[in-house]
Motif scaffolding. Structure first.
Motif, short mmCIF file in Angstrom:
data_model
loop_
_atom_site.label_atom_id
_atom_site.label_comp_id
_atom_site.label_asym_id
_atom_site.label_seq_id
_atom_site.Cartn_x
_atom_site.Cartn_y
_atom_site.Cartn_z
N ASP B 63 6.05 -2.25 1.79
CA ASP B 63 5.44 -2.15 0.45
C ASP B 63 6.44 -2.15 -0.70
OD1 ASP B 63 6.41 0.45 0.34
OD2 ASP B 63 4.53 1.28 -0.43
N PHE B 65 7.67 -4.54 -2.16
CA PHE B 65 7.48 -5.68 -3.07
C PHE B 65 6.80 -5.28 -4.37
CE2 PHE B 65 3.67 -5.73 -0.38
CZ PHE B 65 2.64 -6.01 -1.26
N PHE B 66 5.90 -4.31 -4.31
CA PHE B 66 5.27 -3.86 -5.56
C PHE B 66 6.36 -3.46 -6.56
CE2 PHE B 66 2.01 -2.71 -2.36
CZ PHE B 66 0.86 -3.17 -2.93
N PRO B 227 0.66 -0.24 -8.37
CA PRO B 227 0.56 0.57 -7.15
C PRO B 227 1.93 0.67 -6.48
CG PRO B 227 -0.97 -1.32 -7.10
CD PRO B 227 0.00 -1.55 -8.22
N TYR B 264 2.83 -9.36 -5.47
CA TYR B 264 2.01 -8.58 -6.41
C TYR B 264 2.04 -9.18 -7.82
CZ TYR B 264 -0.22 -4.87 -9.01
OH TYR B 264 -1.10 -4.18 -9.81
#
Lengths: 288, 288
Positions: B63, B65-66, B227, B264
């Motif tokens: 996660d 990458f967000f 997020p 994202y």
């Protein structure tokens, strides 16, 4: 669960997704097993009260506003005249409370299977039940699937499905038969909006929901997303399905939105909620 | 910590906020104490590798990458010509990797205090280090505060502060003196962007950062949010400060954005990130 618990914390583990979220307690202030589920209420160190159902966080005093506002307002402000609304599930009354903020709503029926959820919300989350005495509100305790099936055709403008995860009593709320019944109960231009879990953790489920809704006759489906700290991954979504074709036109009336007295929802976050990141947009795009 | 741990899970507890997040392990694949901090690497059940610093989640394979996309692209696509970029901290190289996707960037310097963070990222997160060999990239291991202080005036277009929380080695990165040095190092039209924690849990810090930045001479500050499941509350922010007055104009070139190959970030989420909910907008609004 074989792992030791965090002592003094409430922990929701999602074993198959490999994530867990915990809130520091507080104490266990109420627990009961109803015919439908296990309900526990805790006081927490920093999130107010927490209601857990079958070990899963349902609602906290501090952060429920994200979810309840985003389940109600994007859908209601996307319908030209949302007069007749049904909330399936939603027993804590938080979604109903947001729905009733809209002056266009003439009748809002909440159909919750477990009356104990509502009775406990009245006691521990009275702010969510503030509009339960509104003459437009009707609280039904029964099976939402059966209620929708028996609703007169074209009798509703918006159906909000505010349920637990798609296991146990809520499983039938994520199926083609239920969606077909919703379609029938909705009037022309009607909208169905349903909580659809985390775009990061449950993208497969979201894709399936959209497919089932379209296969059941809905003309178009859209995803909207928003933060929800106490739910797994802290990022949550709702799926909006339109009965009839055509663009989804938001009624963005700044003065009317200000009167909703919301904390997360506003004209800007209405649009932002529909802005999909590439990894989600690619998955939910309608196949040609 | 006095509470029992979740056996077989990595848990980050934020005691003073009353929240904790856990990832199911996997195993502990590396641990060391550097002159600056404790670094641990775990394999997890569903989030790939996890790097933790002093017990706090820094980056997961699944996660990150967000965070990395949203630290780099909104700022770079808000500057008319981002040629000279510095990344303060960011030792996992994920932000640098996103910065280097922009063809306008001529030089990108990463100044990380702890070389071991980068060496371990090269081993466990090679995808984040994919552009470390880019001739435009320069990896400096040293004190980012001192580096910015000694940077020639007006020598940078964008400064990205990708640090740990404002305690320990990163504390000085959240102060007026550092912001004044950033202002001096930035050229006209320059932008500073800094990770600014959770809008739900750390709104006081965000408000203070914005105030410090403006008191240090930045013409305008803006918050963006996104997020970030492994960080506390799952909802994170960055703060963008403009050296010179005037509107912040996004360069939204769909073809250029598609080439960034982001998961994202996109034109839609660029705008959505700046859409502030009322409870945040009210807090960060510039006092008249």
């Amino acid at each position: 669960m074989s792992a030791a618990e965090l002592q003094g914390w409430f922990t929701e583990k999602v074993e198959d997704k490999g994530v867990a979220f915990s809130l520091k307690l507080g104490e266990h202030v109420h627990g009961e097993t109803t015919p439908y589920q296990r309900i526990d209420i805790y006081s927490t160190a920093s999130f107010g009260y927490l209601m857990a159902i079958d070990g899963c966080t349902m609602v906290s005093s501090r952060d429920n506003f994200f979810y309840h506002e985003m389940m109600a307002h994007p859908a209601l402000n996307s319908h030209p005249a949302p007069r007749r609304v049904a909330v399936i599930g939603g027993g804590d009354c938080g979604t109903l409370n947001e729905v009733l903020k809209h002056p266009q709503v003439e009748r809002a029926v909440q159909i919750e299977i477990d009356e104990r959820v509502t009775r406990l919300a009245e006691r521990y989350f009275p702010e969510l039940c503030a509009r339960n005495g509104d003459p437009r509100a009707e609280l039904v305790f029964g099976d939402g699937i059966a209620w929708i099936k028996s609703a007169p055709p074209a009798s509703l403008d918006v159906i909000v499905v505010d349920s637990t995860d798609p296991v146990g009593p809520a499983e039938g709320l994520f199926g083609r038969r239920f969606y077909a019944d919703c379609l029938c109960a909705l009037d022309g231009g009607g909208l169905l909006v349903q909580q659809s879990e985390s775009p990061l953790l449950h993208l497969d489920l979201i894709v399936e929901m959209h497919r089932f809704m379209r296969e059941s006759g809905f003309a178009h489906t859209r995803l909207l997303h928003f933060p929800q700290p106490v739910y797994p991954s802290g990022w949550w979504s709702a799926t909006l399905a339109q009965k009839t074709p055509g663009p989804l036109t938001a009624r963005i009336d700044e003065a009317a939105i200000a009167k909703l007295q919301t904390r997360y929802y506003c004209a800007a976050t209405h649009g932002a909620a529909f802005a999909l990141p590439p990894f989600v947009a690619g998955a939910v795009a309608r196949p040609e």
